[in-house]
Write a protein that holds these residues in place. Structure first.
Motif, PDB file in Angstrom:
ATOM      1  N   VAL A  74      15.470  42.480  54.039  1.00  0.00           N
ATOM      2  CA  VAL A  74      14.829  41.342  53.382  1.00  0.00           C
ATOM      3  C   VAL A  74      15.034  40.060  54.171  1.00  0.00           C
ATOM      4  CG1 VAL A  74      14.850  39.900  51.312  1.00  0.00           C
ATOM      5  CG2 VAL A  74      14.945  42.390  51.098  1.00  0.00           C
ATOM      6  N   ARG A  75      16.275  39.845  54.638  1.00  0.00           N
ATOM      7  CA  ARG A  75      16.617  38.592  55.301  1.00  0.00           C
ATOM      8  C   ARG A  75      16.490  38.671  56.809  1.00  0.00           C
ATOM      9  NH1 ARG A  75      21.158  36.918  55.501  1.00  0.00           N
ATOM     10  NH2 ARG A  75      20.948  34.699  55.106  1.00  0.00           N
ATOM     11  N   GLY A  76      16.341  39.877  57.350  1.00  0.00           N
ATOM     12  CA  GLY A  76      16.284  40.023  58.797  1.00  0.00           C
ATOM     13  C   GLY A  76      17.643  40.004  59.451  1.00  0.00           C
ATOM     14  N   GLY A  77      18.696  40.049  58.672  1.00  0.00           N
ATOM     15  CA  GLY A  77      20.049  40.036  59.215  1.00  0.00           C
ATOM     16  C   GLY A  77      21.056  40.290  58.117  1.00  0.00           C
ATOM     17  N   ALA A  78      22.306  40.504  58.515  1.00  0.00           N
ATOM     18  CA  ALA A  78      23.356  40.778  57.541  1.00  0.00           C
ATOM     19  C   ALA A  78      23.590  39.543  56.673  1.00  0.00           C
ATOM     20  CB  ALA A  78      24.639  41.173  58.260  1.00  0.00           C
ATOM     21  N   SER A  79      23.931  39.766  55.421  1.00  0.00           N
ATOM     22  CA  SER A  79      24.156  38.678  54.478  1.00  0.00           C
ATOM     23  C   SER A  79      25.617  38.646  54.061  1.00  0.00           C
ATOM     24  CB  SER A  79      23.270  38.855  53.248  1.00  0.00           C
ATOM     25  OG  SER A  79      23.603  37.923  52.249  1.00  0.00           O
ATOM     26  N   SER A  80      26.154  37.438  53.916  1.00  0.00           N
ATOM     27  CA  SER A  80      27.549  37.288  53.505  1.00  0.00           C
ATOM     28  C   SER A  80      27.756  37.603  52.033  1.00  0.00           C
ATOM     29  CB  SER A  80      28.028  35.860  53.802  1.00  0.00           C
ATOM     30  OG  SER A  80      27.227  34.916  53.104  1.00  0.00           O
ATOM     31  N   ILE A  81      26.667  37.651  51.250  1.00  0.00           N
ATOM     32  CA  ILE A  81      26.806  37.937  49.822  1.00  0.00           C
ATOM     33  C   ILE A  81      26.510  39.396  49.491  1.00  0.00           C
ATOM     34  CG2 ILE A  81      26.191  35.567  49.232  1.00  0.00           C
ATOM     35  CD1 ILE A  81      23.461  36.658  48.315  1.00  0.00           C
ATOM     36  N   ALA A  82      26.063  40.175  50.479  1.00  0.00           N
ATOM     37  CA  ALA A  82      25.685  41.566  50.209  1.00  0.00           C
ATOM     38  C   ALA A  82      26.872  42.384  49.725  1.00  0.00           C
ATOM     39  CB  ALA A  82      25.083  42.197  51.468  1.00  0.00           C
ATOM     40  N   ALA A  83      27.995  42.297  50.427  1.00  0.00           N
ATOM     41  CA  ALA A  83      29.156  43.110  50.061  1.00  0.00           C
ATOM     42  C   ALA A  83      29.762  42.705  48.717  1.00  0.00           C
ATOM     43  CB  ALA A  83      30.206  43.047  51.173  1.00  0.00           C
ATOM     44  N   PRO A  84      29.970  41.410  48.428  1.00  0.00           N
ATOM     45  CA  PRO A  84      30.476  41.056  47.089  1.00  0.00           C
ATOM     46  C   PRO A  84      29.546  41.522  45.972  1.00  0.00           C
ATOM     47  CG  PRO A  84      30.758  39.210  48.586  1.00  0.00           C
ATOM     48  CD  PRO A  84      29.937  40.221  49.317  1.00  0.00           C
ATOM     49  N   LEU A  85      28.238  41.384  46.161  1.00  0.00           N
ATOM     50  CA  LEU A  85      27.301  41.867  45.146  1.00  0.00           C
ATOM     51  C   LEU A  85      27.371  43.379  45.015  1.00  0.00           C
ATOM     52  CD1 LEU A  85      24.101  39.690  45.815  1.00  0.00           C
ATOM     53  CD2 LEU A  85      25.683  39.535  43.879  1.00  0.00           C
ATOM     54  N   ALA A  86      27.519  44.058  46.135  1.00  0.00           N
ATOM     55  CA  ALA A  86      27.607  45.515  46.103  1.00  0.00           C
ATOM     56  C   ALA A  86      28.873  45.969  45.385  1.00  0.00           C
ATOM     57  CB  ALA A  86      27.568  46.077  47.526  1.00  0.00           C
ATOM     58  N   MET A  87      29.992  45.260  45.597  1.00  0.00           N
ATOM     59  CA  MET A  87      31.219  45.607  44.886  1.00  0.00           C
ATOM     60  C   MET A  87      31.029  45.455  43.376  1.00  0.00           C
ATOM     61  SD  MET A  87      34.416  44.170  47.171  1.00  0.00           S
ATOM     62  CE  MET A  87      35.605  44.865  46.030  1.00  0.00           C
ATOM     63  N   ALA A  88      30.358  44.382  42.968  1.00  0.00           N
ATOM     64  CA  ALA A  88      30.075  44.202  41.542  1.00  0.00           C
ATOM     65  C   ALA A  88      29.183  45.328  41.025  1.00  0.00           C
ATOM     66  CB  ALA A  88      29.411  42.846  41.310  1.00  0.00           C
ATOM     67  N   ALA A  89      28.232  45.756  41.847  1.00  0.00           N
ATOM     68  CA  ALA A  89      27.345  46.853  41.447  1.00  0.00           C
ATOM     69  C   ALA A  89      28.109  48.173  41.336  1.00  0.00           C
ATOM     70  CB  ALA A  89      26.200  46.988  42.449  1.00  0.00           C
ATOM     71  N   VAL A  90      29.069  48.402  42.220  1.00  0.00           N
ATOM     72  CA  VAL A  90      29.882  49.618  42.152  1.00  0.00           C
ATOM     73  C   VAL A  90      30.698  49.632  40.860  1.00  0.00           C
ATOM     74  CG1 VAL A  90      31.803  50.866  43.205  1.00  0.00           C
ATOM     75  CG2 VAL A  90      29.983  49.942  44.642  1.00  0.00           C
ATOM     76  N   ILE A  91      31.307  48.508  40.535  1.00  0.00           N
ATOM     77  CA  ILE A  91      32.094  48.423  39.296  1.00  0.00           C
ATOM     78  C   ILE A  91      31.196  48.662  38.081  1.00  0.00           C
ATOM     79  CG2 ILE A  91      33.451  46.866  37.851  1.00  0.00           C
ATOM     80  CD1 ILE A  91      34.392  45.512  40.488  1.00  0.00           C
ATOM     81  N   ALA A  92      29.990  48.074  38.106  1.00  0.00           N
ATOM     82  CA  ALA A  92      29.044  48.297  37.008  1.00  0.00           C
ATOM     83  C   ALA A  92      28.628  49.766  36.931  1.00  0.00           C
ATOM     84  CB  ALA A  92      27.814  47.406  37.196  1.00  0.00           C
ATOM     85  N   ALA A  93      28.483  50.412  38.087  1.00  0.00           N
ATOM     86  CA  ALA A  93      28.116  51.832  38.101  1.00  0.00           C
ATOM     87  C   ALA A  93      29.226  52.688  37.501  1.00  0.00           C
ATOM     88  CB  ALA A  93      27.812  52.276  39.528  1.00  0.00           C
ATOM     89  N   TRP A  94      30.477  52.372  37.839  1.00  0.00           N
ATOM     90  CA  TRP A  94      31.596  53.118  37.244  1.00  0.00           C
ATOM     91  C   TRP A  94      31.588  52.972  35.723  1.00  0.00           C
ATOM     92  CZ3 TRP A  94      35.885  50.996  41.015  1.00  0.00           C
ATOM     93  CH2 TRP A  94      35.770  51.653  42.250  1.00  0.00           C
ATOM     94  N   ALA A  95      31.440  51.737  35.249  1.00  0.00           N
ATOM     95  CA  ALA A  95      31.441  51.508  33.800  1.00  0.00           C
ATOM     96  C   ALA A  95      30.258  52.203  33.132  1.00  0.00           C
ATOM     97  CB  ALA A  95      31.403  50.001  33.515  1.00  0.00           C
ATOM     98  N   SER A  96      29.096  52.189  33.788  1.00  0.00           N
ATOM     99  CA  SER A  96      27.911  52.828  33.220  1.00  0.00           C
ATOM    100  C   SER A  96      28.071  54.339  33.147  1.00  0.00           C
ATOM    101  CB  SER A  96      26.675  52.478  34.053  1.00  0.00           C
ATOM    102  OG  SER A  96      26.432  51.081  34.038  1.00  0.00           O
ATOM    103  N   LEU A  97      28.613  54.939  34.207  1.00  0.00           N
ATOM    104  CA  LEU A  97      28.834  56.383  34.199  1.00  0.00           C
ATOM    105  C   LEU A  97      29.790  56.776  33.076  1.00  0.00           C
ATOM    106  CD1 LEU A  97      29.147  57.141  38.024  1.00  0.00           C
ATOM    107  CD2 LEU A  97      27.346  57.950  36.500  1.00  0.00           C
ATOM    108  N   ALA A  98      30.850  55.978  32.902  1.00  0.00           N
ATOM    109  CA  ALA A  98      31.812  56.278  31.845  1.00  0.00           C
ATOM    110  C   ALA A  98      31.179  56.115  30.466  1.00  0.00           C
ATOM    111  CB  ALA A  98      33.036  55.375  31.980  1.00  0.00           C
ATOM    112  N   ALA A  99      30.467  55.013  30.257  1.00  0.00           N
ATOM    113  CA  ALA A  99      29.873  54.754  28.946  1.00  0.00           C
ATOM    114  C   ALA A  99      28.816  55.803  28.593  1.00  0.00           C
ATOM    115  CB  ALA A  99      29.261  53.355  28.918  1.00  0.00           C
ATOM    116  N   ILE A 100      27.937  56.114  29.528  1.00  0.00           N
ATOM    117  CA  ILE A 100      26.871  57.086  29.259  1.00  0.00           C
ATOM    118  C   ILE A 100      27.446  58.494  29.128  1.00  0.00           C
ATOM    119  CG2 ILE A 100      24.785  58.143  30.198  1.00  0.00           C
ATOM    120  CD1 ILE A 100      24.168  55.438  31.526  1.00  0.00           C
ATOM    121  N   GLY A 101      28.427  58.812  29.970  1.00  0.00           N
ATOM    122  CA  GLY A 101      29.025  60.139  29.909  1.00  0.00           C
ATOM    123  C   GLY A 101      29.657  60.430  28.564  1.00  0.00           C
TER     124      GLY A 101
END
Length: 297
Positions: A51-78
Motif C-alpha cells: 500500500v505504502r510502497g515501503g515498510a511501515s513503522s506501525i505495521a508490526a505494532p498493529l500486527a501484534m494487536a491483531a495477533v492478540i485479538a486473534a487469540w482472544a477470538s479463537l478462545a471466545a468462539i471455541g
C-alpha cells in the motif's frame, strides 16, 4: 448430544487447541512462532509494503494487536461452540433473562467467562459445564498474562537491535574513512569483539522473537538493516591486518555475522550466496537501500 452438537464441540475444541498451540509456540517455544501469529505478522508487513510502497513503522505494532485479538477470538468462539449444543437446557437463567439457544448467546456466555466478569445471569447447570467455564476463566487470565509477557519480551529485543545499529554508526563516525586503522589494534579488537557479542544477541532475538523482524525503524541511524553491511566491512578489514589479536576479533565478528545471515536466510527467506548479499536483501526489504539490478529480492 446429536451429530450436529458433536460437530460443534469438535470444531470448538480444534479452535481452542489452535489458540493454545499458537500461544505456546510464540511465548514458550524458543525456536519458533505460532502459525496464526506468523501469518498475521507477515500479512500486515506485506500489506503495508504494497500500500505504502515501503515498510511501515506501525505495521508490526498493529500486527501484534491483531495477533492478540486473534487469540482472544479463537478462545471466545471455541468455547462458545462448546456451549452451543447445551443451550438453553444446560444453563440456569436468572429472573427476567430470556432463554435462547443461538450462537450469539453462546458467544456472550463465552466472553463473560473468558473475561472473568461473571455477571451470573446465565450459569451452567451441569457440573461438567461448570468445570469447563471455570477452566475458561483460568485460560482467560492466562491469556491476559501471556499477552503482557509477549509485549514485555519484545521491546528489549528491539532495543538490543537498535543499540547495535547505534554502536555501528558511532564507530563509523568516530573512525572516519580510516576505519579500524585509526585505532590502536588492541582497542580495535576489543570493540570488534563487543560488536560480535551484540550481533550474536540479535541473532538469538530473531530466532526467539520472530515477530521482532517486522519492526521497522524510520531513522536510518537506528536501523540495523541499514548499518549491518558496515560491520561486515570492519570484519573483512580486521582479518586483512597483520595483528593477530585484531585478526581473531575480525574472524569472531565475521562468524557472528555469518550466523545472523543464516538466520535471515533460513527464517525470513532472504536470498544470497554470501552474507553480504543477504544483508543487501535485508536492507532492501526494510527500504534502506535501492534495489540492485540483479540479485536477491
Amino acid at each position: 448430544m446429536d451429530f450436529e452438537g458433536t460437530l460443534w464441540t469438535l470444531l470448538g475444541l480444534a479452535l481452542i487447541l489452535l489458540m493454545l498451540a499458537d500461544v505456546f509456540h510464540t511465548l514458550l517455544y524458543p525456536h519458533g512462532s505460532g502459525p496464526v501469529g506468523r501469518a498475521i505478522m507477515r500479512g500486515f508487513w506485506l500489506l503495508t509494503r504494497k500500500v505504502r510502497g515501503g515498510a511501515s513503522s506501525i505495521a508490526a505494532p498493529l500486527a501484534m494487536a491483531a495477533v492478540i485479538a486473534a487469540w482472544a477470538s479463537l478462545a471466545a468462539i471455541g468455547w462458545a461452540l462448546l456451549y452451543l449444543p447445551h443451550l438453553p437446557d444446560g444453563f440456569i437463567y436468572g429472573d427476567g433473562v430470556p432463554r435462547g439457544g443461538n450462537f450469539a448467546e453462546a458467544l456472550y456466555v463465552s466472553i463473560v467467562a473468558l473475561s472473568t466478569v461473571g455477571f451470573g445471569e446465565i450459569v451452567a447447570a451441569h457440573p461438567l459445564l461448570r468445570l469447563v467455564m471455570a477452566f475458561q476463566a483460568v485460560a482467560g487470565f492466562g491469556l491476559l498474562t501471556a499477552t503482557v509477557s509477549w509485549i514485555l519480551q519484545m521491546y528489549p529485543a528491539l532495543s538490543r537491535r537498535r543499540a547495535l545499529a547505534h554502536q555501528l554508526n558511532l564507530f563509523r563516525e568516530a573512525a572516519g574513512t580510516d576505519g579500524i586503522s585509526a585505532l590502536d589494534p588492541g582497542h580495535a579488537a576489543t570493540l570488534l569483539e563487543s560488536m560480535a557479542e551484540n550481533v550474536a544477541s540479535v541473532s538469538i532475538d530473531l530466532v526467539s522473537f520472530h515477530e521482532s523482524y517486522y519492526f521497522h525503524e524510520v531513522e536510518q541511524r537506528g536501523s540495523l538493516p541499514a548499518t549491518i553491511a558496515y560491520a561486515h566491512g570492519l570484519a573483512s578489514d580486521a582479518q586483512g591486518t597483520g595483528n593477530a589479536e585484531l585478526q581473531f576479533a575480525g574472524r569472531m565478528l565475521q562468524a557472528a555475522l555469518d550466523d545472523l545471515a543464516e538466520v535471515l536466510r533460513g527464517k525470513f527467506g532472504h536470498l544470497g550466496t554470501t552474507s553480504l548479499d543477504v544483508f543487501d536483501s535485508y536492507a532492501l526489504h526494510h527500504k534502506h537501500r535501492r534495489a540492485p539490478e540483479t540479485g536477491s529480492s
